[in-house]
Write a protein that holds these residues in place. Structure first.
Motif, short mmCIF file in Angstrom:
data_model
loop_
_atom_site.label_atom_id
_atom_site.label_comp_id
_atom_site.label_asym_id
_atom_site.label_seq_id
_atom_site.Cartn_x
_atom_site.Cartn_y
_atom_site.Cartn_z
N PRO A 131 12.79 -19.23 15.88
CA PRO A 131 13.14 -19.26 17.31
C PRO A 131 12.53 -20.46 18.02
N GLY A 132 13.12 -20.84 19.14
CA GLY A 132 12.74 -22.08 19.81
C GLY A 132 11.45 -22.00 20.59
N ASN A 133 10.34 -21.92 19.88
CA ASN A 133 9.04 -21.90 20.53
C ASN A 133 8.01 -22.51 19.60
N PRO A 134 7.37 -23.61 19.99
CA PRO A 134 6.39 -24.25 19.10
C PRO A 134 5.20 -23.36 18.75
N ASP A 135 4.99 -22.24 19.49
CA ASP A 135 3.89 -21.32 19.20
C ASP A 135 4.35 -20.13 18.36
N PHE A 136 5.47 -20.27 17.67
CA PHE A 136 6.09 -19.15 16.97
C PHE A 136 5.12 -18.41 16.06
N VAL A 137 5.07 -17.07 16.22
CA VAL A 137 4.31 -16.19 15.32
C VAL A 137 5.29 -15.13 14.83
N PRO A 138 5.60 -15.10 13.52
CA PRO A 138 6.58 -14.12 13.04
C PRO A 138 6.02 -12.70 13.07
N LEU A 139 6.79 -11.79 13.62
CA LEU A 139 6.39 -10.39 13.69
C LEU A 139 7.32 -9.58 12.80
N PRO A 140 6.79 -8.84 11.82
CA PRO A 140 7.64 -8.09 10.88
C PRO A 140 8.59 -7.15 11.62
N GLY A 141 9.87 -7.22 11.28
CA GLY A 141 10.86 -6.33 11.87
C GLY A 141 11.31 -6.71 13.25
N GLU A 142 10.68 -7.71 13.88
CA GLU A 142 11.03 -8.10 15.24
C GLU A 142 11.56 -9.53 15.32
N SER A 143 11.22 -10.37 14.35
CA SER A 143 11.60 -11.78 14.40
C SER A 143 12.68 -12.07 13.38
N PRO A 144 13.95 -12.15 13.81
CA PRO A 144 15.01 -12.45 12.84
C PRO A 144 14.97 -13.90 12.38
N VAL A 145 15.34 -14.11 11.14
CA VAL A 145 15.57 -15.47 10.65
C VAL A 145 16.86 -15.97 11.27
N LEU A 146 16.86 -17.19 11.79
CA LEU A 146 18.04 -17.74 12.43
C LEU A 146 18.87 -18.55 11.45
N GLN A 147 20.16 -18.63 11.72
CA GLN A 147 20.99 -19.55 10.97
C GLN A 147 20.46 -20.97 11.19
N PRO B 46 16.68 -28.44 15.71
CA PRO B 46 15.78 -28.09 16.82
C PRO B 46 15.75 -29.19 17.88
N ASP B 47 15.29 -28.81 19.09
CA ASP B 47 15.24 -29.82 20.17
C ASP B 47 14.00 -30.70 20.04
N LYS B 48 13.87 -31.65 20.93
CA LYS B 48 12.83 -32.67 20.84
C LYS B 48 11.42 -32.12 21.01
N SER B 49 11.30 -30.91 21.58
CA SER B 49 9.95 -30.37 21.81
C SER B 49 9.20 -30.16 20.51
N TYR B 50 9.92 -30.02 19.39
CA TYR B 50 9.29 -29.84 18.09
C TYR B 50 8.98 -31.16 17.39
N LEU B 51 9.61 -32.24 17.81
CA LEU B 51 9.67 -33.43 16.97
C LEU B 51 8.97 -34.63 17.57
N GLY B 52 8.35 -35.43 16.69
CA GLY B 52 7.78 -36.70 17.09
C GLY B 52 8.72 -37.83 16.71
N ALA B 53 8.14 -39.01 16.48
CA ALA B 53 8.95 -40.20 16.21
C ALA B 53 9.37 -40.28 14.75
N TRP B 54 10.51 -40.92 14.53
CA TRP B 54 10.95 -41.29 13.19
C TRP B 54 10.26 -42.61 12.81
N SER B 55 10.01 -42.80 11.51
CA SER B 55 9.32 -44.01 11.07
C SER B 55 9.96 -44.54 9.80
N TYR B 56 10.05 -45.88 9.70
CA TYR B 56 10.63 -46.53 8.52
C TYR B 56 10.15 -47.98 8.49
N SER B 57 9.76 -48.46 7.30
CA SER B 57 9.27 -49.85 7.21
C SER B 57 9.87 -50.57 6.02
N GLY B 58 11.11 -50.21 5.64
CA GLY B 58 11.74 -50.82 4.49
C GLY B 58 12.57 -52.04 4.82
#
Length: 572
Positions: free
Chosen positions: A193-209, A213-225
């Motif tokens: 689920p869309g929350n960087p503090d995600f804590v899975p709870l048995p029987g309450e937290s479904p696995v998503l298709q 994810p949005d940018k709140s989860y992600l930093g920069a891409w890097s490449y030096s080739g």
């Protein structure tokens, strides 16, 4: 140009922070993951565990259940059954723990052993464990405990079902093999689920298709080739250099941030092709004789071959015999090959004046058996033996970016069914409606051969075969009309009766169009197709002409079974 994806590694940076409960109901997220239940994919292990506790480990050693002292009130059979993994981003097999209705007095521990090579599109800290409910919905089993030293993930549970492990985040593709100058799109995928503090709870937290994810989860891409990269948020576009770079493979990375778990760097290694080689081979058994396509069978060879040097400067041979090249591209070659004979399979050599690559195209002959018991004791049992031939490659598979030219194919032309049944008879007395004695007798059938048909043809034996990374998926149909002569006699309780001689069909009921997983034991030239069977079906019907009083009918007496022997490869 064809793109092919290989693998790459992951570098990890970790820091910790506070945790909080997530909200899995955001309208911007995909729905919960719901799939069919996996079909068996290996032998089950069953043990009796008592009040002292114990453990059960799968035959492959990659999954175990540990039951502590006092978790059971008495002796209980516990079973671990490998099944096909239905998690879209899951790894390896899933496992079925049974019985499903068991009640534990305290939690038990489920453990997965992960393979570093198989999780190269993520990091161990971003792995989760999930279970599937009776409706097919997948749930997080809780926060797993990670043991990096032993490559173990574990979680506590109080119930049994189907279990698998999967990534919270992963990069797609995890690795790639591309031609010089090729372009490749990369993306980050998530299942939480869309929350960087995600804590899975048995029987309450479904696995998503899986979703991006949005940018709140992600930093920069890097490449030096030596090529170029344009990355933004959850996706990036890579342009390979026009020649092999100084550092090959080249690394593309992106940071994933979870406030509680820390920050992790996912890395995709992109290799620029430099060698002439074969990745994978696939046989089309369709036998095309129309529209300018005239071949008994077609061999598709996927790999890196360079531009076509011309007919006089290249060749494809099977067992040192030239076969006809239909066309040649840098990433794929098509050849016309015979369905049988000394060069229908064997060592395939692709050559130009500059290079040669070889690989084994193998064969397997599978004996499969169908038994449908239609009377108590089995005197009336319909039997079919299927002799099925497969040609294929047990080493490697399609790389990401390679497009299979054949999604499915027919059974090999030499595949056939054989009906060999002794005479049988059964009599049953009925006291309720239709009071009397019902007798059914079947004439013997001696080695009746039923030929293979194409999927476009009716009757007989036909099948659809799909290449998988670890073997073949098979769907079959079989019907032989009016081949079984049945004699049906009725003697009334009071007077009269009847005698009827009726021809009956023999067909593979209960398994038509069902996926039958044929799996390799190993890879390469030592890969046999493992013995196996489909789940036994009960209550599958009585012989035509037999009747039972309702209190006397026992569904367990009427079973349908489909199983197969191990098939050794032709070339070992």
């Amino acid at each position: 140009m064809k793109r092919m994806n290989f693998w790459m590694g992951l570098v990890l940076f970790l820091f910790t922070s506070a945790c909080s409960k997530s909200d899995p109901t955001s309208p911007d997220l995909p729905g919960a993951l719901v799939t069919t239940h996996g079909t068996p994919d290996g032998a089950a292990v069953t043990k009796t565990i008592g009040t002292a506790g114990g453990s059960v480990t799968s035959t492959d050693g990659n999954f175990s259940i540990t039951i502590p002292t006092g978790a059971l009130a008495g002796d209980q059979e516990i079973s671990v059954q490998p099944v096909m993994n239905q998690l879209p981003a899951g790894y390896g097999r899933a496992y079925r723990l049974s019985p499903h209705n068991i009640q534990f007095l305290q939690p038990v521990t489920v453990r997965f052993r992960y393979d570093e090579n198989s999780i190269r599109n993520t990091v161990p800290e971003l792995l989760g464990i999930a279970y599937q409910d009776g409706e097919g919905k997948w749930f997080h089993a809780g926060e797993p405990t990670l043991d990096r030293g032993s490559h173990m993930l574990s979680v506590a549970t109080t119930h049994f079902s189907d279990w698998g492990y999967f990534p919270y985040f992963y990069i797609d593709p995890s690795e790639a093999l591309v031609d010089p100058g090729a372009q490749l799109d990369l993306r980050v995928m998530a299942t939480v689920p869309g929350n960087p503090d995600f804590v899975p709870l048995p029987g309450e937290s479904p696995v998503l298709q899986p979703y991006q994810p949005d940018k709140s989860y992600l930093g920069a891409w890097s490449y030096s080739g030596d090529g170029s990269l344009k990355g933004n948020g959850n996706k990036a576009h890579y342009q390979a250099p026009n020649s092999a770079p100084r550092a090959n493979p080249e690394a593309v990375s992106v940071a994933v941030k979870m406030q509680r778990k820390g920050q992790f760097l996912l890395i995709s290694n992109i290799t620029i092709r430099t060698e002439f080689h074969i990745d994978y081979m696939q046989v089309d058994e369709t036998e095309m004789y129309a529209g300018g396509l005239n071949y008994p069978s077609r061999l598709w060879i996927y790999g890196s071959f360079g531009e076509d040097p011309g007919k006089e400067k290249r060749s494809v041979k099977i067992n040192n015999t030239d076969v006809t090249v239909a066309f040649w591209t840098p990433g794929m070659i098509a050849c016309d090959i015979p369905t049988a004979g000394p060069y229908a399979s064997g060592v395939v050599a692709v050559s130009t004046k500059a290079a040669t690559a070889t690989k084994t195209l193998n064969e397997w002959l599978v004996n499969m058996y169908y038994d449908k018991v239609e009377s108590p004791g089995g005197a009336l049992t319909k039997k079919v033996k299927l002799i099925l031939r497969f040609r294929g490659d047990a080493d490697g598979f399609f790389k990401t970016g390679q497009v299979p030219m054949v999604t499915e194919t027919n059974l090999h032309a030499s595949s056939k069914g054989i009906i060999d049944m002794a005479t049988g008879s059964f009599t049953n007395h009925v006291t309720m409606d239709g009071c009397g004695d019902y007798t059914v007798k079947w004439d013997a059938i001696h080695n009746l051969e039923v030929a293979r048909k194409k999927n476009t043809e009716a009757g007989g034996l036909s099948g659809r075969v799909v290449n998988r990374s670890g073997g073949f998926d098979l769907k079959i149909r079989f019907i032989a009309d009016d081949v079984l002569m049945t004699h049906r006699k009725f003697v009334d309780c009071h007077s009269g009766g009847s005698n009827d001689d009726v021809p009956d069909a023999i067909e593979i009921q209960g398994f038509h169009e069902t996926v039958i997983p044929l799996r390799f034991s190993l890879s390469g030239s030592n890969a046999s197709i493992k013995a196996g069977e489909m789940p036994l079906k009960t209550g599958t019907g009585v012989a035509s002409g037999l009747y039972f009083d309702a209190p006397d009918y026992v569904p367990g007496n009427f079973t349908t079974r489909l199983h197969w022997d191990e098939a050794r490869p032709k070339y070992e």
